[in-house]
Every structure is written in structure tokens, then in C-alpha cells.
Scaffold this active site. Structure first.
Site, PDB file in Angstrom:
ATOM      1  N   ASN A   1      -7.406  -3.753  14.464  1.00 52.58           N
ATOM      2  CA  ASN A   1      -8.814  -4.015  14.125  1.00 52.58           C
ATOM      3  C   ASN A   1      -8.951  -5.144  13.094  1.00 52.58           C
ATOM      4  OD1 ASN A   1      -7.874  -2.825  11.792  1.00 52.58           O
ATOM      5  ND2 ASN A   1      -9.328  -1.121  11.785  1.00 52.58           N
TER       6      ASN A   1
ATOM      7  N   GLU B   1      -9.786  -2.287   5.410  1.00 55.06           N
ATOM      8  CA  GLU B   1     -10.337  -2.046   6.748  1.00 55.06           C
ATOM      9  C   GLU B   1     -11.644  -2.820   6.932  1.00 55.06           C
ATOM     10  OE1 GLU B   1      -8.698  -0.450   8.915  1.00 55.06           O
ATOM     11  OE2 GLU B   1      -7.664   1.295   8.069  1.00 55.06           O
TER      12      GLU B   1
ATOM     13  N   HIS C   1      -7.322  -5.254  10.180  1.00 52.37           N
ATOM     14  CA  HIS C   1      -7.117  -4.898   8.765  1.00 52.37           C
ATOM     15  C   HIS C   1      -5.853  -5.566   8.225  1.00 52.37           C
ATOM     16  CE1 HIS C   1      -4.674  -0.959   9.669  1.00 52.37           C
ATOM     17  NE2 HIS C   1      -3.882  -1.991   9.594  1.00 52.37           N
TER      18      HIS C   1
ATOM     19  N   ASP D   1       0.822  -1.215   0.000  1.00 51.55           N
ATOM     20  CA  ASP D   1       0.000   0.000   0.000  1.00 51.55           C
ATOM     21  C   ASP D   1       0.855   1.264   0.000  1.00 51.55           C
ATOM     22  OD1 ASP D   1       0.943  -0.353   2.608  1.00 51.55           O
ATOM     23  OD2 ASP D   1      -1.003  -1.006   3.369  1.00 51.55           O
TER      24      ASP D   1
HETATM   25  P1  PGA Z   1       2.078  -2.231  12.725  1.00 55.50           P
HETATM   26  O1  PGA Z   1       0.930  -2.160  11.653  1.00 55.50           O
HETATM   27  O2  PGA Z   1       3.057  -3.241  12.240  1.00 55.50           O
HETATM   28  O3  PGA Z   1       2.646  -0.843  12.728  1.00 55.50           O
HETATM   29  O4  PGA Z   1       1.461  -2.614  14.019  1.00 55.50           O
HETATM   30  C1  PGA Z   1       0.393  -3.332  11.124  1.00 55.50           C
HETATM   31  C2  PGA Z   1      -0.811  -2.960  10.313  1.00 55.50           C
HETATM   32  O5  PGA Z   1      -1.491  -1.985  10.667  1.00 55.50           O
HETATM   33  O6  PGA Z   1      -1.105  -3.652   9.336  1.00 55.50           O
END
Ligand code: PGA
Length: 241
Positions: free
Chosen positions: A136, A143, A138, A67
Site C-alpha cells: 500500500n 501507513e 507504506h 520499527d
Molecule cells: P516485505 O515488507 O519486505 O515483507 O514485503 C515490506 C514492507 O512492508 O515495508
């Protein structure tokens, strides 16, 4: 889904980097799907060490990042391209032309998403996709929602994600509210998937993932339909299972 438990973040990073290095040794011209965020930082660190000290070469490897923030160009300090450059690309022998990214500044977003999807397909598909998981649930920037998009697309970030990502931005800077992301279908087309989860903040998401249900309200649950997913977790993330 295969599970690998590790004691802590350091061990998780080591295992993840070795897994990735194993893929590169098996197929030097492999296509890797790569994530950003905090979780893979340790893995990239070890990978750079494997390159510098043990001669692991990424000269034939192609990468596709999951992304990119909408509106941020490659040179923007908070772009994911810049994150990858600082944490991996500039320290290894990967060729610039083998690095594939969404262009966050593309005027025609639909066309940009098509270009990215076509590039993955024309390259023969992703051999190994490394993923993090949001608190959450995602995956990439897919999302929780009533329905998920299968292909690459522009998406709105959840409030919770914007808050979580504020730590990468200066106080006066706003986290972009939109991003280009691979869709769940793009991700699921990968040959193998390695999902990383570290720390207490991911314990709830890991617990949800263990439920044998698939729901767009918890995007990571779609990984359960893929035949070759490995979940690499540390003790804190495994706290609720
Ligand atoms: P993080 O993010 O590794 O910074 O916890 C993971 C994500 O949000 O996919």
C-alpha cells in the site's frame, strides 16, 4: 530518484548487499538504517557471506532499525529485534552496544521515541537507510493517511499490513495492531536511501512511486523529495512501469 533494474530477487539481494558493503568500506563507522520483512532477507544472507568469506567487518558499524511491534520485547520470537538477531546480528561482528532499536515494551512511549530520535542525532545521523515498501506504499510503519507524522511515534497498523504480516506469526498468534516507527521526517533526514522492491505484489506500489506526486495517501511518494534515493527493483516489481 536513481533506478537500478535487476533480473530477479537473487540479483537484487546481491546488488543490495554490495551497495551496503560499499557504504561500510567507505565509512567503517557508518550509521545504517535497517528494515525487516521478507525483502531484505536475501540481502542479509549475502552480507553474512561477505563477512564470513570475504572479511567484511561490521565491528565499527552502528545500526538503527526502522520499527518494532508495540508490546513485543527483544526476546519475543516475533519481535523485529529477534528477526535481526537471527538474520544478521548473530552472524557478524557487530557490537551489541552499536545496535539501536525501539523498545516495544517501553512504558512511556513518547519518551522512548524521543530517546531513539536523540540517539540518531547524537550519532551524527543515518548515512544509509535501507527501506522496503509496503504493497500500500507504506514506509516503515508510516501507513497511508490524511497526514503523516514527521518524528518517531506509535502508530496503528493498516488492516492490509496486519494481513500481510500474519505470515510471520503462528496461526493462533495475533499480529500486534500497533508499532513504534521512525517518522517520514526521521527517514528523510538520512544522507542516502536505498529502497528495495521485489516481486509482483509490489508492482502497483512501484507504479505509484513513478508518478511525480507527493501524497500522505501514498507515504513512499515522500521519498521523491529526497535528493539521493536509489530504487533497486527486480523485473516482477517493475512489471507496471
Ligand atoms: P516485505 O515488507 O519486505 O515483507 O514485503 C515490506 C514492507 O512492508 O515495508
Amino acid at each position: 530518484m536513481r533506478l537500478i533494474f535487476t533480473d530477479n530477487y537473487k540479483m537484487l539481494s546481491l546488488r543490495a548487499a554490495r551497495y551496503l558493503a560499499g557504504q561500510i568500506e567507505l565509512k567503517p563507522d557508518c550509521n545504517l538504517g535497517l528494515p525487516t520483512g521478507s525483502t531484505p532477507l536475501g540481502m542479509y544472507d549475502v552480507l553474512v557471506r561477505l563477512h564470513q568469506e570475504e572479511g567484511l567487518s561490521l565491528a565499527e558499524v552502528s545500526t538503527f532499525n526502522l520499527d518494532e511491534y508495540q508490546g513485543l520485547g527483544r526476546d519475543h520470537p516475533r519481535s523485529y529485534y529477534n528477526y535481526m538477531k537471527e538474520n544478521l546480528f548473530q552472524h557478524v561482528d557487530i557490537k551489541e552496544e552499536n545496535i539501536n532499536f525501539f523498545d516495544g515494551t517501553a512504558e512511556d512511549i513518547e519518551q522512548e521515541c524521543h530517546r531513539f530520535e536523540n540517539k540518531i542525532a547524537a550519532s551524527g545521523g543515518i548515512d544509509l537507510m535501507i527501506l522496503g515498501i509496503g504493497r500500500n506504499g507504506h514506509i516503515g510503519f508510516n501507513e497511508p493517511a490524511e497526514e503523516l507524522r514527521s518524528h518517531s511515534h506509535l502508530t496503528e497498523l493498516a488492516e492490509e499490513t496486519i494481513k500481510a504480516n500474519q505470515r510471520f506469526f503462528q496461526e493462533e498468534e495475533e499480529v500486534p495492531g500497533q508499532a513504534l516507527t521512525m517518522g517520514m521526517g526521521t527517514i528523510l533526514k538520512s544522507d542516502r536511501i536505498l529502497l528495495l522492491a521485489s516481486g509482483q505484489s509490489k508492482a502497483w506500489a512501484v507504479k505509484e512511486l513513478m508518478k511525480k506526486r507527493v501524497s500522505p495517501r501514498f507515504p513512499a511518494s515522500f521519498l521523491r523529495v529526497h535528493p539521493r534515493v536509489t530504487l533497486l527493483i527486480d523485473q516482477e516489481a517493475a512489471d507496471k512501469i
